[in-house]
Write an enzyme that holds these catalytic residues in place. Structure first.
Site, PDB file in Angstrom:
ATOM      1  N   TYR A 155     -16.790  -1.060   3.319  1.00  0.00           N
ATOM      2  CA  TYR A 155     -15.049  -1.203   3.575  1.00  0.00           C
ATOM      3  C   TYR A 155     -14.313   0.232   3.623  1.00  0.00           C
ATOM      4  O   TYR A 155     -13.489   0.085   4.273  1.00  0.00           O
ATOM      5  CB  TYR A 155     -14.883  -1.444   1.908  1.00  0.00           C
ATOM      6  CG  TYR A 155     -13.537  -1.013   0.938  1.00  0.00           C
ATOM      7  CD1 TYR A 155     -12.882  -1.910   1.425  1.00  0.00           C
ATOM      8  CD2 TYR A 155     -12.919   0.296   1.345  1.00  0.00           C
ATOM      9  CE1 TYR A 155     -11.009  -1.509   1.031  1.00  0.00           C
ATOM     10  CE2 TYR A 155     -11.447   0.553   0.123  1.00  0.00           C
ATOM     11  CZ  TYR A 155     -10.252  -0.549   0.895  1.00  0.00           C
ATOM     12  OH  TYR A 155      -9.878  -0.798  -0.006  1.00  0.00           O
ATOM     13  N   LYS A 159     -11.768   0.346   6.593  1.00  0.00           N
ATOM     14  CA  LYS A 159     -10.477   1.246   6.661  1.00  0.00           C
ATOM     15  C   LYS A 159     -10.718   2.921   7.235  1.00  0.00           C
ATOM     16  O   LYS A 159      -9.633   2.897   8.449  1.00  0.00           O
ATOM     17  CB  LYS A 159     -10.342   1.566   4.729  1.00  0.00           C
ATOM     18  CG  LYS A 159     -10.510   0.438   4.125  1.00  0.00           C
ATOM     19  CD  LYS A 159      -8.993  -0.369   4.139  1.00  0.00           C
ATOM     20  CE  LYS A 159      -8.298  -1.296   3.109  1.00  0.00           C
ATOM     21  NZ  LYS A 159      -7.630  -1.985   3.819  1.00  0.00           N
TER      22      LYS A 159
HETATM   23  P1  NAD Z   1      -4.899  -6.931  -4.264  1.00  0.00           P
HETATM   24  O1  NAD Z   1      -5.566  -7.658  -4.550  1.00  0.00           O
HETATM   25  O2  NAD Z   1      -4.557  -6.830  -5.169  1.00  0.00           O
HETATM   26  O3  NAD Z   1      -4.099  -7.519  -2.832  1.00  0.00           O
HETATM   27  C1  NAD Z   1      -4.301  -7.783  -1.769  1.00  0.00           C
HETATM   28  C2  NAD Z   1      -3.471  -8.960  -1.254  1.00  0.00           C
HETATM   29  O4  NAD Z   1      -4.232  -9.631   0.119  1.00  0.00           O
HETATM   30  C3  NAD Z   1      -3.909 -10.274  -1.718  1.00  0.00           C
HETATM   31  O5  NAD Z   1      -2.707 -11.316  -2.467  1.00  0.00           O
HETATM   32  C4  NAD Z   1      -4.505 -10.971  -1.441  1.00  0.00           C
HETATM   33  O6  NAD Z   1      -4.612 -13.027  -2.048  1.00  0.00           O
HETATM   34  C5  NAD Z   1      -4.235 -10.790   0.087  1.00  0.00           C
HETATM   35  N1  NAD Z   1      -5.310 -11.240   0.741  1.00  0.00           N
HETATM   36  C6  NAD Z   1      -6.553 -11.055   0.725  1.00  0.00           C
HETATM   37  N2  NAD Z   1      -6.774 -11.433   2.190  1.00  0.00           N
HETATM   38  C7  NAD Z   1      -6.362 -12.178   2.510  1.00  0.00           C
HETATM   39  C8  NAD Z   1      -5.900 -12.957   4.245  1.00  0.00           C
HETATM   40  N3  NAD Z   1      -7.246 -12.646   4.453  1.00  0.00           N
HETATM   41  N4  NAD Z   1      -4.753 -12.637   4.310  1.00  0.00           N
HETATM   42  C9  NAD Z   1      -4.133 -13.080   3.916  1.00  0.00           C
HETATM   43  N5  NAD Z   1      -3.742 -11.903   2.870  1.00  0.00           N
HETATM   44  C10 NAD Z   1      -5.017 -11.608   2.046  1.00  0.00           C
HETATM   45  O7  NAD Z   1      -4.944  -5.409  -3.324  1.00  0.00           O
HETATM   46  P2  NAD Z   1      -4.382  -3.666  -3.841  1.00  0.00           P
HETATM   47  O8  NAD Z   1      -5.212  -3.441  -4.474  1.00  0.00           O
HETATM   48  O9  NAD Z   1      -2.824  -4.223  -4.009  1.00  0.00           O
HETATM   49  O10 NAD Z   1      -4.443  -3.803  -2.090  1.00  0.00           O
HETATM   50  C11 NAD Z   1      -3.605  -3.656  -1.212  1.00  0.00           C
HETATM   51  C12 NAD Z   1      -4.111  -3.232  -0.365  1.00  0.00           C
HETATM   52  O11 NAD Z   1      -4.409  -1.751  -0.758  1.00  0.00           O
HETATM   53  C13 NAD Z   1      -5.779  -3.811   0.254  1.00  0.00           C
HETATM   54  O12 NAD Z   1      -5.503  -3.412   1.801  1.00  0.00           O
HETATM   55  C14 NAD Z   1      -6.578  -2.355  -0.276  1.00  0.00           C
HETATM   56  O13 NAD Z   1      -7.727  -2.070   0.606  1.00  0.00           O
HETATM   57  C15 NAD Z   1      -5.867  -0.599  -0.017  1.00  0.00           C
HETATM   58  N6  NAD Z   1      -6.602   0.059  -1.091  1.00  0.00           N
HETATM   59  C16 NAD Z   1      -5.850  -0.435  -2.106  1.00  0.00           C
HETATM   60  C17 NAD Z   1      -5.958   1.173  -3.226  1.00  0.00           C
HETATM   61  C18 NAD Z   1      -5.809   0.775  -4.796  1.00  0.00           C
HETATM   62  O14 NAD Z   1      -6.966   1.684  -5.443  1.00  0.00           O
HETATM   63  N7  NAD Z   1      -5.991  -0.581  -4.990  1.00  0.00           N
HETATM   64  C19 NAD Z   1      -7.053   2.443  -3.097  1.00  0.00           C
HETATM   65  C20 NAD Z   1      -6.274   2.017  -0.796  1.00  0.00           C
HETATM   66  C21 NAD Z   1      -6.059   1.116  -0.874  1.00  0.00           C
END
Ligand code: NAD
Length: 249
Positions: A155, A159
Site C-alpha cells: 500500500y 501510494k
Molecule cells: P473507502 O473504503 O471509504 O472508500 C473507497 C471507495 O473506493 C469505495 O467506495 C470503493 O467502492 C471504491 N473503490 C475501490 N476499488 C475501486 C475500483 N477498482 N474502482 C472504482 N472504485 C473503487 O476509503 P476512504 O478511507 O474514503 O479512502 C479513500 C482514499 O483515500 C483511498 O485511496 C485511500 O487509500 C486514501 N486514504 C485514506 C486514508 C484514511 O485514513 N481513511 C488515509 C490516507 C489515504
C-alpha cells in the site's frame, strides 16, 4: 461557489462515509456538476442522486481500461467537458512484507496506481483541448513515513508511486495549463478505519498527532476543493499534507 459550472469527476465516491463522497458533496455545494465513479452502478447512482439531480453516477473499475473509457465517454456525452478529476479510489490491506502475495500486490497497486494512470489518461485529451484542468491524486502519509496504521508495504508503495506519477504528469502537462497535485491524508475516520481501532490504539495514535484528533473526511474534501479550484491556480506537482501534524517534514 468555487467550482461554479465546472465538471468534476471523483472516483471511489460512492461510500457514504468516505473521503470521495465528502469531496463530491463539497464540490456540488460549490457549484460543480459532479460525476461519481465507483464499482457498483446502483451505489454510484444513489450517491450522485443524494447530491441533486444534475449529477451523474457511473460504474467503472478504475483499473479496467475499457470500463474507464466507457465511463468518460458518458461524462463527455452528458456535459461536454471535464474540469477536475479526483483520483480517490483505493483499497488497503494490513499485511506484512513476507505475506504479500502476487494477488495482494496486484489488487492494491492496480486500484491506486494503475487506476490513477488510466483515469488521468482518459481525461487528459479533453483537458488539453480545453487548455485547463486540475487532477488531484489521493496518496497517503504512509507513502511518506513508511507505512500508516492499516496499510501494508505494498500500500505504501502504491501510494508512493502515485506521488511520482503525479509529479511527472505535472511537469508534462503544465504547458497545457493542466495541473496535477497530490493530497497525503493522515488517519481519517472512514470505513477503512471503522471498527478497527481499540481505545488503546486510538490513544497511542493520538499521542503522535499534534492536533490531538483523527481526521474527518471533510478535512480532505476542503484540501481537494483548494487543489481542484482556482484557489491553487499556480500550484502544480505539490504534495499537500493533511495529517494534523502526524508527519512534519
Ligand atoms: P473507502 O473504503 O471509504 O472508500 C473507497 C471507495 O473506493 C469505495 O467506495 C470503493 O467502492 C471504491 N473503490 C475501490 N476499488 C475501486 C475500483 N477498482 N474502482 C472504482 N472504485 C473503487 O476509503 P476512504 O478511507 O474514503 O479512502 C479513500 C482514499 O483515500 C483511498 O485511496 C485511500 O487509500 C486514501 N486514504 C485514506 C486514508 C484514511 O485514513 N481513511 C488515509 C490516507 C489515504
Amino acid at each position: 461557489m468555487l467550482l461554479k459550472d465546472k465538471v468534476a469527476i471523483v472516483t471511489g465516491a460512492a461510500s457514504p462515509r468516505g473521503l470521495g463522497f465528502a469531496t463530491a458533496k463539497l464540490f456540488a455545494e460549490n457549484g460543480a456538476k459532479v460525476v461519481i465513479v465507483d464499482l457498483d452502478t446502483e451505489a454510484s447512482k444513489k450517491a450522485a442522486a443524494a447530491l441533486g439531480e444534475q449529477h451523474l453516477g457511473v460504474a467503472a473499475n478504475v483499473a479496467n481500461e475499457q470500463q474507464v473509457q466507457a465511463a468518460i465517454e458518458q461524462v463527455i456525452a452528458k456535459y461536454g467537458r471535464v474540469d477536475v478529476l479526483v483520483n480517490n479510489a483505493g483499497i488497503t490491506q494490513p499485511i506484512k512484507t513476507m505475506d504479500i502475495k502476487r494477488e495482494n500486490y496486484d489488487a492494491v497497486l492496480d486500484v491506486s496506481l494503475r487506476g490513477t494512470l488510466l483515469m488521468s489518461q482518459a481525461v487528459i485529451p479533453t483537458m488539453r483541448a480545453q487548455k485547463s484542468g486540475s487532477i488531484v491524486c489521493i496518496s497517503s502519509v504512509s507513502a511518506q513515513r513508511g507505512g500508516g496504521i492499516f496499510g501494508g508495504p505494498h500500500y505504501s508503495a502504491a501510494k508512493a508511486g502515485v506521488l511520482g506519477l503525479a509529479r511527472a504528469m505535472a511537469r508534462e502537462l503544465g504547458p497545457d495549463n493542466v495541473r496535477v497535485n497530490c493530497i497525503t491524508p493522515g488517519l481519517i475516520q472512514t470505513d477503512i478505519t471503522a471498527g478497527k481501532l481499540t481505545d488503546e490504539m486510538t490513544a497511542n495514535i493520538l499521542a503522535g498527532i499534534p492536533m490531538n484528533r483523527l481526521g474527518d473526511a471533510i478535512d480532505i474534501a476542503r484540501a481537494a476543493l483548494f487543489l481542484g479550484s482556482d484557489l491553487s491556480s499556480y500550484s502544480t506537482g505539490i504534495t499537500l499534507d493533511v495529517n494534523g501534524g502526524m508527519l512534519i517534514h
